[in-house]
Design a protein around this motif. Structure first.
Motif, PDB file in Angstrom:
ATOM      1  N   PRO A   2      13.833 -67.493 108.063  1.00  9.74           N
ATOM      2  CA  PRO A   2      14.422 -67.330 106.732  1.00  9.74           C
ATOM      3  C   PRO A   2      15.634 -66.404 106.742  1.00  9.74           C
ATOM      4  N   VAL A   3      16.518 -66.651 105.800  1.00 11.42           N
ATOM      5  CA  VAL A   3      17.720 -65.841 105.639  1.00 11.42           C
ATOM      6  C   VAL A   3      17.436 -64.727 104.636  1.00 11.42           C
ATOM      7  N   ILE A   4      17.811 -63.514 104.992  1.00 11.43           N
ATOM      8  CA  ILE A   4      17.710 -62.374 104.087  1.00 11.43           C
ATOM      9  C   ILE A   4      19.137 -61.987 103.711  1.00 11.43           C
ATOM     10  N   ALA A   5      19.423 -62.038 102.426  1.00  8.65           N
ATOM     11  CA  ALA A   5      20.786 -61.759 101.964  1.00  8.65           C
ATOM     12  C   ALA A   5      21.165 -60.312 102.250  1.00  8.65           C
ATOM     13  N   PRO A   6      22.365 -60.097 102.790  1.00  9.61           N
ATOM     14  CA  PRO A   6      22.847 -58.733 103.010  1.00  9.61           C
ATOM     15  C   PRO A   6      23.298 -58.108 101.691  1.00  9.61           C
ATOM     16  N   PRO A   7      23.544 -56.812 101.672  1.00 11.73           N
ATOM     17  CA  PRO A   7      24.044 -56.178 100.446  1.00 11.73           C
ATOM     18  C   PRO A   7      25.294 -56.892  99.930  1.00 11.73           C
ATOM     19  N   GLY A   8      25.333 -57.109  98.628  1.00 19.52           N
ATOM     20  CA  GLY A   8      26.474 -57.769  98.013  1.00 19.52           C
ATOM     21  C   GLY A   8      26.300 -59.263  97.821  1.00 19.52           C
ATOM     22  N   LEU A   9      25.268 -59.830  98.426  1.00 26.86           N
ATOM     23  CA  LEU A   9      24.984 -61.255  98.271  1.00 26.86           C
ATOM     24  C   LEU A   9      23.525 -61.431  97.882  1.00 26.86           C
ATOM     25  N   GLY A  19      40.749 -65.400 101.671  1.00 30.13           N
ATOM     26  CA  GLY A  19      40.987 -66.238 100.502  1.00 30.13           C
ATOM     27  C   GLY A  19      39.994 -67.371 100.337  1.00 30.13           C
ATOM     28  N   ALA A  20      39.007 -67.458 101.227  1.00 31.82           N
ATOM     29  CA  ALA A  20      38.038 -68.556 101.171  1.00 31.82           C
ATOM     30  C   ALA A  20      37.105 -68.408  99.982  1.00 31.82           C
ATOM     31  N   ARG A  21      36.845 -69.513  99.316  1.00 31.69           N
ATOM     32  CA  ARG A  21      35.868 -69.528  98.228  1.00 31.69           C
ATOM     33  C   ARG A  21      34.495 -69.942  98.765  1.00 31.69           C
ATOM     34  N   ILE A  22      34.498 -70.767  99.803  1.00 30.07           N
ATOM     35  CA  ILE A  22      33.247 -71.227 100.410  1.00 30.07           C
ATOM     36  C   ILE A  22      33.316 -70.974 101.904  1.00 30.07           C
ATOM     37  N   VAL A  23      32.286 -70.326 102.433  1.00 30.93           N
ATOM     38  CA  VAL A  23      32.165 -70.135 103.874  1.00 30.93           C
ATOM     39  C   VAL A  23      30.918 -70.901 104.290  1.00 30.93           C
ATOM     40  N   PHE A  24      31.090 -71.853 105.206  1.00 30.89           N
ATOM     41  CA  PHE A  24      29.975 -72.647 105.721  1.00 30.89           C
ATOM     42  C   PHE A  24      29.772 -72.292 107.180  1.00 30.89           C
ATOM     43  N   ALA A  25      28.556 -71.928 107.529  1.00 29.36           N
ATOM     44  CA  ALA A  25      28.250 -71.580 108.919  1.00 29.36           C
ATOM     45  C   ALA A  25      27.147 -72.498 109.432  1.00 29.36           C
ATOM     46  N   ASP A  26      27.392 -73.083 110.571  1.00 25.91           N
ATOM     47  CA  ASP A  26      26.427 -73.966 111.229  1.00 25.91           C
ATOM     48  C   ASP A  26      26.250 -73.470 112.663  1.00 25.91           C
ATOM     49  N   PRO A  27      25.602 -72.308 112.806  1.00 19.53           N
ATOM     50  CA  PRO A  27      25.442 -71.735 114.142  1.00 19.53           C
ATOM     51  C   PRO A  27      24.397 -72.494 114.955  1.00 19.53           C
ATOM     52  N   PRO A  28      24.388 -72.290 116.265  1.00 20.88           N
ATOM     53  CA  PRO A  28      23.318 -72.890 117.087  1.00 20.88           C
ATOM     54  C   PRO A  28      21.956 -72.439 116.560  1.00 20.88           C
ATOM     55  N   TYR A  29      20.958 -73.310 116.657  1.00 16.20           N
ATOM     56  CA  TYR A  29      19.644 -73.007 116.096  1.00 16.20           C
ATOM     57  C   TYR A  29      18.996 -71.749 116.638  1.00 16.20           C
ATOM     58  N   ASP A  30      19.311 -71.376 117.851  1.00 20.73           N
ATOM     59  CA  ASP A  30      18.695 -70.183 118.430  1.00 20.73           C
ATOM     60  C   ASP A  30      19.507 -68.917 118.171  1.00 20.73           C
ATOM     61  N   ALA A  31      20.592 -69.039 117.419  1.00 21.42           N
ATOM     62  CA  ALA A  31      21.435 -67.874 117.130  1.00 21.42           C
ATOM     63  C   ALA A  31      20.721 -66.919 116.181  1.00 21.42           C
ATOM     64  N   ASP A  32      21.061 -65.667 116.293  1.00 15.20           N
ATOM     65  CA  ASP A  32      20.549 -64.637 115.393  1.00 15.20           C
ATOM     66  C   ASP A  32      21.445 -64.634 114.149  1.00 15.20           C
ATOM     67  N   VAL A  33      21.114 -65.484 113.182  1.00 21.30           N
ATOM     68  CA  VAL A  33      21.935 -65.638 111.984  1.00 21.30           C
ATOM     69  C   VAL A  33      22.102 -64.303 111.270  1.00 21.30           C
ATOM     70  N   GLN A  34      21.024 -63.549 111.176  1.00 21.55           N
ATOM     71  CA  GLN A  34      21.073 -62.276 110.464  1.00 21.55           C
ATOM     72  C   GLN A  34      22.000 -61.285 111.168  1.00 21.55           C
ATOM     73  N   GLY A  35      21.769 -61.068 112.461  1.00 21.17           N
ATOM     74  CA  GLY A  35      22.524 -60.061 113.199  1.00 21.17           C
ATOM     75  C   GLY A  35      23.939 -60.465 113.537  1.00 21.17           C
ATOM     76  N   GLU A  36      24.144 -61.755 113.853  1.00 20.66           N
ATOM     77  CA  GLU A  36      25.464 -62.186 114.303  1.00 20.66           C
ATOM     78  C   GLU A  36      26.382 -62.620 113.170  1.00 20.66           C
ATOM     79  N   PHE A  37      25.818 -62.966 112.037  1.00 23.51           N
ATOM     80  CA  PHE A  37      26.656 -63.488 110.970  1.00 23.51           C
ATOM     81  C   PHE A  37      26.516 -62.696 109.668  1.00 23.51           C
ATOM     82  N   LEU A  38      25.337 -62.694 109.095  1.00 32.31           N
ATOM     83  CA  LEU A  38      25.165 -62.090 107.772  1.00 32.31           C
ATOM     84  C   LEU A  38      25.471 -60.606 107.736  1.00 32.31           C
ATOM     85  N   ASP A  39      25.028 -59.861 108.740  1.00 27.52           N
ATOM     86  CA  ASP A  39      25.283 -58.424 108.744  1.00 27.52           C
ATOM     87  C   ASP A  39      26.770 -58.106 108.915  1.00 27.52           C
TER      88      ASP A  39
END
Length: 103
Positions: free
Chosen positions: A72-79, A30-50
């Motif tokens: 840089p962030v690469i938007a996954p399908p649907g975003l 039901g969230a309208r906004i999802v905010f993610a502040d992962p550790p800087y060395d995290a794999d944002v693409q693999g661990e979150f966006l995918d």
């Protein structure tokens, strides 16, 4: 209150975002906004966006990700990336549902 919002308006999950999103039923559906502040060395693409899967959200308006500017962030399908704000080493990427992919 956090950021001036009433406690009934937000929930902070102290866990990996991919793990939270993978739960059934999706606790963020039901969230309208999802905010993610992962550790800087995290794999944002693999661990979150995918793992995000915007189809798992009823009313998603924004996904905001704080990340290292050099990754840089690469938007996954649907975003799609609507905009980015750079603050030196830090970037905030704002993703929105990509309505052009709807049939």
């Amino acid at each position: 209150s956090l950021c001036g919002a009433a406690p009934t308006r937000y929930h902070v999950h102290h866990a990996r975002v991919a793990d939270v999103i993978a739960r059934e039923p999706n606790p963020l559906s039901g969230a309208r906004i999802v905010f993610a502040d992962p550790p800087y060395d995290a794999d944002v693409q693999g661990e979150f966006l995918d793992a995000l899967g915007p189809e798992r959200f009823e009313d998603l308006a924004y996904v905001v990700i704080e990340h290292r500017s050099k990754r840089p962030v690469i938007a996954p399908p649907g975003l799609r990336v609507e905009r980015e704000r750079r603050f030196g080493e830090t970037t905030l990427s704002y993703l929105v549902p990509d309505r052009s992919q709807e049939g």
